[in-house]
Scaffold this motif. Structure first.
Motif, PDB file in Angstrom:
ATOM      1  N   TRP A 260       0.832  -1.200   0.000  1.00 29.94           N
ATOM      2  CA  TRP A 260       0.000   0.000   0.000  1.00 29.94           C
ATOM      3  C   TRP A 260       0.873   1.259   0.000  1.00 29.94           C
ATOM      4  CZ3 TRP A 260      -0.710   3.712   4.012  1.00 29.94           C
ATOM      5  CH2 TRP A 260      -1.761   4.621   3.780  1.00 29.94           C
ATOM      6  N   GLY A 261       1.909   1.273   0.842  1.00 28.67           N
ATOM      7  CA  GLY A 261       2.815   2.417   0.883  1.00 28.67           C
ATOM      8  C   GLY A 261       3.594   2.584  -0.408  1.00 28.67           C
ATOM      9  N   ALA A 262       4.027   1.450  -0.987  1.00 27.10           N
ATOM     10  CA  ALA A 262       4.798   1.504  -2.230  1.00 27.10           C
ATOM     11  C   ALA A 262       3.949   2.027  -3.386  1.00 27.10           C
ATOM     12  CB  ALA A 262       5.344   0.123  -2.566  1.00 27.10           C
ATOM     13  N   ASP A 263       2.660   1.670  -3.392  1.00 30.56           N
ATOM     14  CA  ASP A 263       1.763   2.140  -4.458  1.00 30.56           C
ATOM     15  C   ASP A 263       1.653   3.666  -4.458  1.00 30.56           C
ATOM     16  OD1 ASP A 263       1.289  -0.397  -5.354  1.00 30.56           O
ATOM     17  OD2 ASP A 263      -0.616  -0.638  -4.295  1.00 30.56           O
ATOM     18  N   PHE A 264       1.877   4.284  -3.302  1.00 36.17           N
ATOM     19  CA  PHE A 264       1.834   5.750  -3.214  1.00 36.17           C
ATOM     20  C   PHE A 264       3.206   6.372  -3.442  1.00 36.17           C
ATOM     21  CE2 PHE A 264       2.780   9.342  -0.375  1.00 36.17           C
ATOM     22  CZ  PHE A 264       1.993  10.326  -0.970  1.00 36.17           C
ATOM     23  N   LEU A 265       4.248   5.821  -2.762  1.00 33.06           N
ATOM     24  CA  LEU A 265       5.573   6.463  -2.760  1.00 33.06           C
ATOM     25  C   LEU A 265       6.279   6.377  -4.111  1.00 33.06           C
ATOM     26  CD1 LEU A 265       6.828   5.317   0.756  1.00 33.06           C
ATOM     27  CD2 LEU A 265       6.335   7.665   0.043  1.00 33.06           C
ATOM     28  N   ALA A 266       6.236   5.198  -4.760  1.00 37.08           N
ATOM     29  CA  ALA A 266       6.978   5.024  -6.018  1.00 37.08           C
ATOM     30  C   ALA A 266       6.523   6.011  -7.101  1.00 37.08           C
ATOM     31  CB  ALA A 266       6.872   3.582  -6.500  1.00 37.08           C
ATOM     32  N   PRO A 267       5.216   6.118  -7.398  1.00 34.08           N
ATOM     33  CA  PRO A 267       4.810   7.094  -8.416  1.00 34.08           C
ATOM     34  C   PRO A 267       5.015   8.540  -7.974  1.00 34.08           C
ATOM     35  CG  PRO A 267       2.899   5.921  -7.519  1.00 34.08           C
ATOM     36  CD  PRO A 267       4.101   5.251  -6.984  1.00 34.08           C
ATOM     37  N   TRP A 268       4.917   8.793  -6.662  1.00 34.00           N
ATOM     38  CA  TRP A 268       5.119  10.162  -6.168  1.00 34.00           C
ATOM     39  C   TRP A 268       6.548  10.616  -6.418  1.00 34.00           C
ATOM     40  CZ3 TRP A 268       8.022  12.645  -2.338  1.00 34.00           C
ATOM     41  CH2 TRP A 268       7.622  13.956  -2.035  1.00 34.00           C
ATOM     42  N   PHE A 269       7.527   9.738  -6.106  1.00 29.79           N
ATOM     43  CA  PHE A 269       8.925  10.077  -6.375  1.00 29.79           C
ATOM     44  C   PHE A 269       9.183  10.152  -7.875  1.00 29.79           C
ATOM     45  CE2 PHE A 269       9.822   9.157  -1.943  1.00 29.79           C
ATOM     46  CZ  PHE A 269      10.895   9.992  -1.666  1.00 29.79           C
ATOM     47  N   GLY A 270       8.565   9.237  -8.644  1.00 28.60           N
ATOM     48  CA  GLY A 270       8.763   9.246 -10.087  1.00 28.60           C
ATOM     49  C   GLY A 270       8.268  10.521 -10.744  1.00 28.60           C
ATOM     50  N   THR A 271       7.175  11.077 -10.198  1.00 30.21           N
ATOM     51  CA  THR A 271       6.590  12.293 -10.760  1.00 30.21           C
ATOM     52  C   THR A 271       7.300  13.553 -10.281  1.00 30.21           C
ATOM     53  OG1 THR A 271       4.422  11.223 -10.899  1.00 30.21           O
ATOM     54  CG2 THR A 271       4.467  13.630 -10.995  1.00 30.21           C
ATOM     55  N   ASN A 272       7.575  13.626  -8.980  1.00 34.64           N
ATOM     56  CA  ASN A 272       8.099  14.854  -8.381  1.00 34.64           C
ATOM     57  C   ASN A 272       9.623  14.935  -8.339  1.00 34.64           C
ATOM     58  OD1 ASN A 272       5.540  16.256  -7.303  1.00 34.64           O
ATOM     59  ND2 ASN A 272       5.330  14.166  -6.533  1.00 34.64           N
ATOM     60  N   PHE A 273      10.276  13.766  -8.297  1.00 29.23           N
ATOM     61  CA  PHE A 273      11.743  13.767  -8.228  1.00 29.23           C
ATOM     62  C   PHE A 273      12.315  12.756  -9.225  1.00 29.23           C
ATOM     63  CE2 PHE A 273      10.185  15.047  -4.038  1.00 29.23           C
ATOM     64  CZ  PHE A 273      10.875  16.236  -3.845  1.00 29.23           C
ATOM     65  N   PRO A 274      12.096  12.966 -10.509  1.00 27.28           N
ATOM     66  CA  PRO A 274      12.578  11.997 -11.510  1.00 27.28           C
ATOM     67  C   PRO A 274      14.093  11.833 -11.502  1.00 27.28           C
ATOM     68  CG  PRO A 274      11.843  14.030 -12.564  1.00 27.28           C
ATOM     69  CD  PRO A 274      11.407  14.112 -11.142  1.00 27.28           C
ATOM     70  N   GLU A 275      14.820  12.848 -11.000  1.00 31.75           N
ATOM     71  CA  GLU A 275      16.283  12.733 -10.964  1.00 31.75           C
ATOM     72  C   GLU A 275      16.748  11.675  -9.966  1.00 31.75           C
ATOM     73  OE1 GLU A 275      15.082  15.955  -8.006  1.00 31.75           O
ATOM     74  OE2 GLU A 275      14.507  15.305 -10.029  1.00 31.75           O
ATOM     75  N   LEU A 276      15.852  11.239  -9.061  1.00 27.98           N
ATOM     76  CA  LEU A 276      16.203  10.213  -8.074  1.00 27.98           C
ATOM     77  C   LEU A 276      15.926   8.800  -8.582  1.00 27.98           C
ATOM     78  CD1 LEU A 276      14.904  11.879  -4.766  1.00 27.98           C
ATOM     79  CD2 LEU A 276      17.224  11.861  -5.683  1.00 27.98           C
ATOM     80  N   ASP A 277      15.510   8.688  -9.852  1.00 30.34           N
ATOM     81  CA  ASP A 277      15.234   7.364 -10.415  1.00 30.34           C
ATOM     82  C   ASP A 277      16.464   6.466 -10.388  1.00 30.34           C
ATOM     83  OD1 ASP A 277      12.771   8.365 -10.863  1.00 30.34           O
ATOM     84  OD2 ASP A 277      12.824   8.257 -13.056  1.00 30.34           O
ATOM     85  N   GLN A 278      17.653   7.079 -10.540  1.00 29.68           N
ATOM     86  CA  GLN A 278      18.881   6.276 -10.549  1.00 29.68           C
ATOM     87  C   GLN A 278      19.129   5.600  -9.212  1.00 29.68           C
ATOM     88  OE1 GLN A 278      22.577   8.571 -10.707  1.00 29.68           O
ATOM     89  NE2 GLN A 278      21.412  10.453 -10.260  1.00 29.68           N
ATOM     90  N   TYR A 279      18.477   6.088  -8.156  1.00 31.23           N
ATOM     91  CA  TYR A 279      18.602   5.466  -6.839  1.00 31.23           C
ATOM     92  C   TYR A 279      17.434   4.521  -6.546  1.00 31.23           C
ATOM     93  CZ  TYR A 279      21.961   9.235  -6.343  1.00 31.23           C
ATOM     94  OH  TYR A 279      23.010  10.097  -6.537  1.00 31.23           O
ATOM     95  N   SER A 280      16.653   4.213  -7.580  1.00 35.89           N
ATOM     96  CA  SER A 280      15.540   3.263  -7.509  1.00 35.89           C
ATOM     97  C   SER A 280      14.394   3.728  -6.624  1.00 35.89           C
ATOM     98  CB  SER A 280      16.037   1.884  -7.014  1.00 35.89           C
ATOM     99  OG  SER A 280      17.056   1.398  -7.834  1.00 35.89           O
ATOM    100  N   LEU A 281      14.313   5.036  -6.333  1.00 38.83           N
ATOM    101  CA  LEU A 281      13.239   5.528  -5.477  1.00 38.83           C
ATOM    102  C   LEU A 281      11.892   5.557  -6.192  1.00 38.83           C
ATOM    103  CD1 LEU A 281      14.980   8.430  -3.502  1.00 38.83           C
ATOM    104  CD2 LEU A 281      14.702   6.036  -2.875  1.00 38.83           C
ATOM    105  N   ASN A 282      11.905   5.310  -7.506  1.00 39.75           N
ATOM    106  CA  ASN A 282      10.656   5.196  -8.247  1.00 39.75           C
ATOM    107  C   ASN A 282      10.225   3.746  -8.409  1.00 39.75           C
ATOM    108  OD1 ASN A 282      12.740   4.470 -10.011  1.00 39.75           O
ATOM    109  ND2 ASN A 282      11.551   5.077 -11.813  1.00 39.75           N
TER     110      ASN A 282
END
Length: 417
Positions: A249-271
């Motif tokens: 449930w938490g991942a369903d919210f956090l992953a897209p939120w980071f992907g949308t708002n902080f795309p530069e952090l994708d290299q750290y797998s936060l999306n």
């Protein structure tokens, strides 16, 4: 390229085959028959849990690519096993082991975290072609799974596989490196565990605290063990899979939120949803260890976690192509150099703080071998000291996700230099 259809395509049938295989391995490993006793002296149980399904896959009996079992095991069973391992952590008990035991465990963790990047840098200096892979075949992705295995164990190894996305072929090669190098090191530790006096003299260590430790830990373990009831088993699975649901449930919210708002952090797998599933499950397990949920260990929480983990191990094995395992022998050199750096860091720290070789051996094996083999090394010194290996290995499950992730990022950075 057209794939060959496996003989068994029904996942229910494949799952039954995998469970029967695991039952066979553990039944024979516990057998007192002279043949099996001798066989398992040389062949690790976990190796068979990986490689028998790999043989089935390589022979075309089953197919890891066309089966959904791995996805189910990695998304549902893995986070539940992480929870059940981490709720049993007794941080007060670990601190009572003394600062030297904890220091040597953390030195082992640091040795694995830094040893991987240093080994990659060292071997890459001589053989720069190791950086030539692309996408899922980049070598650092595969090496990050070894970091997960050598700090936390199979659960953390799978977590790194999902987070960094190594290809099945590369991962199959990494498992071979992992098992071979780790077992060579364990054999060395077991040899010296029978006569640690020489190494203790070399390290100028005081061993008197080990006997106090032995009595204290044995009493602690006796105090929490009980025969599990149906209620206990339901509570164990309720906590494990309940937290797994919260993690999803938490991942369903956090992953897209980071992907949308902080795309530069994708290299750290936060999306990555899987990254957050693993982190939330591990963190929740740690928090629960401060509550009465920790008492579930007495009813076998970590044993249930091990059952889930070995099902996952079998589904990983069924994705391996044994024909590709020895295609890249340079990986074994990286693994050996990696272990050398780990050992050097541990010996240096032990010499500085005058830690007994017992702490070196168990601290290292709690990282590299996990809960399956750390008690074996500890009991080689004295049978009653096996719980020390368990306690430190369980701590490895907690830090493995974080340590391996940081090590993977360092190796990614070195590969991109």
């Amino acid at each position: 390229m057209e794939e060959n259809t496996p003989l068994l395509t029904n996942d229910a049938v494949v799952f039954g085959l995998l469970m029967a295989t695991l039952a066979f391995v553990f039944a024979t490993s516990a057998s007192k028959h002279p043949f099996w006793v001798r066989f398992y002296t040389y062949v690790p149980t976990v190796l068979l849990c990986y490689f028998i399904p790999a043989v089935f896959n390589s022979l075309g009996l089953i197919s890891g690519e066309s089966s959904s079992l791995y996805k189910v095991a990695s998304r549902y069973l893995l986070p539940a096993s992480l929870v059940l391992f981490t709720i049993s952590i007794d941080l007060k008990g670990i601190l009572r082991l003394g600062p030297k035991a904890l220091t040597m465990f953390l030195a082992g963790t640091l040795g694995i975290m830094l040893g991987g990047p240093l080994a990659l840098l060292t071997v890459g200096f001589v053989y720069p072609d190791i950086y030539s892979g692309s996408g899922p075949d980049e070598i650092w992705r595969g090496l990050s799974t070894i970091a997960g295995s050598w700090i936390g164990g199979g659960a953390n190894q799978t977590a790194m596989l999902e987070v960094f996305g190594a290809s099945p072929v590369l991962f199959g090669q990494m498992i071979a490196v992992d098992v071979l190098v780790a077992n060579l090191w364990m054999a060395f530790l077991l040899y010296w565990a029978a006569k640690p006096e020489k190494l203790d003299k070399l390290l100028k260590s005081d061993t008197s605290a080990i006997y106090e430790l032995r009595d204290r830990i044995a009493k602690f373990r006796e105090g929490i063990m009980k025969i599990p009831s149906l209620k206990d088993s339901m509570l164990i699975f309720g906590v494990g899979f309940g937290v797994t649901g919260i993690a999803h449930w938490g991942a369903d919210f956090l992953a897209p939120w980071f992907g949308t708002n902080f795309p530069e952090l994708d290299q750290y797998s936060l999306n990555s949803a899987f990254f957050w599933i693993v982190v939330i499950a591990t963190t929740a397990g740690l928090l629960l260890s401060f509550t009465r949920a920790r008492d579930l260990e007495g009813a076998g929480a970590s044993r249930m976690g091990s059952v889930l983990l070995y099902v996952l191990v079998a589904t990983i094995g069924m994705q391996m192509d044994l024909g590709a395992v020895l295609d890249n022998p340079i990986l074994f050199l990286i693994g050996i150099v990696w272990m050398i750096f780990h050992v050097l860091i541990m010996i240096l720290v032990a010499w500085i703080i005058k830690a007994p070789f017992f702490y070196v051996a168990v601290g290292s094996q709690a990282n590299v071998g996990g809960a399956a083999s750390a008690p074996i090394v500890a009991s080689a010194f004295d049978a009653s000291l096996a719980p020390v290996g368990v306690l430190l290995a369980v701590l490895g499950y907690a830090v493995g996700t974080y340590g391996a992730y940081l090590s993977g990022l360092m190796m990614q950075w070195i590969s991109g230099m």
